[in-house]
Design an enzyme around this catalytic site. Structure first.
Site, PDB file in Angstrom:
ATOM      1  N   TYR A 110       8.885  34.556 -15.844  1.00  0.00           N
ATOM      2  CA  TYR A 110       7.611  35.164 -16.188  1.00  0.00           C
ATOM      3  C   TYR A 110       7.538  35.652 -17.637  1.00  0.00           C
ATOM      4  O   TYR A 110       6.466  35.975 -18.130  1.00  0.00           O
ATOM      5  CB  TYR A 110       7.368  36.381 -15.286  1.00  0.00           C
ATOM      6  CG  TYR A 110       6.993  36.077 -13.849  1.00  0.00           C
ATOM      7  CD1 TYR A 110       6.971  34.778 -13.348  1.00  0.00           C
ATOM      8  CD2 TYR A 110       6.659  37.127 -12.992  1.00  0.00           C
ATOM      9  CE1 TYR A 110       6.636  34.531 -12.031  1.00  0.00           C
ATOM     10  CE2 TYR A 110       6.313  36.885 -11.671  1.00  0.00           C
ATOM     11  CZ  TYR A 110       6.305  35.595 -11.192  1.00  0.00           C
ATOM     12  OH  TYR A 110       5.969  35.348  -9.887  1.00  0.00           O
ATOM     13  N   GLY A 111       8.672  35.757 -18.305  1.00  0.00           N
ATOM     14  CA  GLY A 111       8.734  36.469 -19.575  1.00  0.00           C
ATOM     15  C   GLY A 111       7.828  35.961 -20.671  1.00  0.00           C
ATOM     16  O   GLY A 111       7.447  36.719 -21.564  1.00  0.00           O
ATOM     17  N   CYS A 162      12.158  42.738 -11.182  1.00  0.00           N
ATOM     18  CA  CYS A 162      11.793  41.946 -12.354  1.00  0.00           C
ATOM     19  C   CYS A 162      11.241  42.912 -13.389  1.00  0.00           C
ATOM     20  O   CYS A 162      10.187  43.523 -13.169  1.00  0.00           O
ATOM     21  CB  CYS A 162      10.755  40.890 -11.984  1.00  0.00           C
ATOM     22  SG  CYS A 162      10.132  39.939 -13.389  1.00  0.00           S
ATOM     23  N   ASN A 163      11.933  43.072 -14.499  1.00  0.00           N
ATOM     24  CA  ASN A 163      11.486  44.012 -15.514  1.00  0.00           C
ATOM     25  C   ASN A 163      10.153  43.609 -16.123  1.00  0.00           C
ATOM     26  O   ASN A 163       9.346  44.461 -16.497  1.00  0.00           O
ATOM     27  CB  ASN A 163      12.543  44.129 -16.612  1.00  0.00           C
ATOM     28  CG  ASN A 163      13.724  44.971 -16.190  1.00  0.00           C
ATOM     29  OD1 ASN A 163      13.698  46.183 -16.241  1.00  0.00           O
ATOM     30  ND2 ASN A 163      14.781  44.306 -15.747  1.00  0.00           N
ATOM     31  N   THR A 164       9.909  42.309 -16.233  1.00  0.00           N
ATOM     32  CA  THR A 164       8.645  41.856 -16.808  1.00  0.00           C
ATOM     33  C   THR A 164       7.472  42.315 -15.945  1.00  0.00           C
ATOM     34  O   THR A 164       6.472  42.829 -16.450  1.00  0.00           O
ATOM     35  CB  THR A 164       8.638  40.326 -16.948  1.00  0.00           C
ATOM     36  OG1 THR A 164       9.706  39.928 -17.828  1.00  0.00           O
ATOM     37  CG2 THR A 164       7.321  39.840 -17.530  1.00  0.00           C
ATOM     38  N   SER A 219      11.089  36.934 -10.269  1.00  0.00           N
ATOM     39  CA  SER A 219      10.530  35.638 -10.625  1.00  0.00           C
ATOM     40  C   SER A 219      11.522  34.508 -10.374  1.00  0.00           C
ATOM     41  O   SER A 219      11.127  33.340 -10.347  1.00  0.00           O
ATOM     42  CB  SER A 219      10.122  35.632 -12.105  1.00  0.00           C
ATOM     43  OG  SER A 219      11.245  35.849 -12.943  1.00  0.00           O
ATOM     44  N   CYS A 233      16.432  43.042 -18.345  1.00  0.00           N
ATOM     45  CA  CYS A 233      16.010  41.909 -17.517  1.00  0.00           C
ATOM     46  C   CYS A 233      17.078  41.734 -16.457  1.00  0.00           C
ATOM     47  O   CYS A 233      18.278  41.734 -16.773  1.00  0.00           O
ATOM     48  CB  CYS A 233      15.871  40.638 -18.357  1.00  0.00           C
ATOM     49  SG  CYS A 233      15.558  39.133 -17.384  1.00  0.00           S
TER      50      CYS A 233
END
Length: 293
Positions: A38-39, A69-71, A7, A201
């Site tokens: 994005y979180g 991106c972990n989200t 993101s 993240c």
């Protein structure tokens, strides 16, 4: 070519590790800086933004994409892999950064289906610092619990941290916030220190030193970029159909935001000078030709 998507700037930490581990591969980076971060967005928003980004990277002839991106990995990756990809791009693949972290904690290889039975391992407590949506998804505790039920996972949302990192905030300001999040996590554990900390993240490795300073001494902090690079190397060894070697140039960088501003900050985060282009310009013949060289 291998696409890397985030993101914003956090995925540059993953890209740097990938370039160092796989110097003979061509990488293309896309940061959705216009919509970052994005979180704190809804799951549907995140999915739509991620799907559009995947289309852009596939349009640049990327056959394999790493979602850095972990989200997105926590909220949208399975849906992208199981619904959208088979219908629209069955010959392409999308991988995520969550998988290598789960494998590192549990020692159990990732599987699309549930294991026949959970694999019990050493009892330990894992603290996960992540965005609000990653925490709400429960992806880390669920996936770790499937494979290592004796591992206790404690999550702490850090809703403002990624935005401050994106904005290039002063380290002193971010240190105050990190200490607050660490204190909240320690309250959850009633003062007991976790065995391992996961920075869930890809922005957070940029301030890993702040977490290290705020945490009790001696706690291991897992390096997500290193784990992702190791995992991608293993994946390419087992899937040679996606292992494109050839004439390699430095990574290409694209953004949905303002390229001059993004290039200045991106160079700091990547650790080397980078020049971002606007993603819409990839449709012009000149840009397309430069990518194909």
């Amino acid at each position: 070519m291998i696409g890397v998507f985030d993101s914003g700037f956090g995925g540059l930490t993953v890209l740097r590790a990938l370039v160092d581990a796989l110097p003979d591969r061509q990488f293309v980076y896309l940061g959705d800086h216009r919509a970052a971060t994005y979180g704190n967005r809804s799951r549907d928003e995140i999915y739509d933004l991620a799907r559009h980004a995947m289309e852009e990277l596939f349009g640049l002839d990327c056959r394999l994409i790493v979602v850095a991106c972990n989200t997105v990995a926590a909220t949208s990756l399975r849906r992208l892999q199981r619904e959208w990809l088979p219908a629209c791009h069955p010959d392409r693949r999308i991988l995520g950064v969550l998988v290598p972290m789960v494998e590192a904690i549990t020692g159990v290889p990732w599987m699309a289906d549930l294991p026949t039975r959970p694999i019990a391992g050493r009892k330990q407590t894992i603290a996960v610092f992540a965005t609000r949506q990653t925490v709400l998804s429960n992806a880390f505790p669920v996936e770790i619990g499937k494979r290592a039920p004796e591992v206790t996972v404690v999550q702490q949302a850090c809703p403002k941290l990624a935005s401050l990192i994106e904005a290039g905030a002063a380290p002193a300001d971010m240190a105050v916030l990190v200490r607050r999040y660490v204190e909240a996590m320690m309250d959850q554990l009633q003062g007991h220190a976790p065995d391992v900390v996961m920075l869930g993240c890809t922005h957070y490795p940029l301030v890993a030193d702040l977490f290290s300073a705020a945490l009790p001494r001696g706690i291991e902090i897992l390096s997500q970029p290193t784990l992702v690079a190791r995992s991608l190397t293993a994946y390419l060894a087992h899937h040679p159909e996606f292992d494109d070697c050839g004439d390699v140039r430095p990574p290409l960088f694209f953004t949905s935001g303002e390229p001059d501003i993004v290039s200045r900050l991106g160079s700091q985060f990547f650790g080397r000078p980078v020049i971002f282009r606007t993603i819409g310009q990839t449709r012009t013949p000149a840009i397309r030709e430069s990518i194909a060289i």
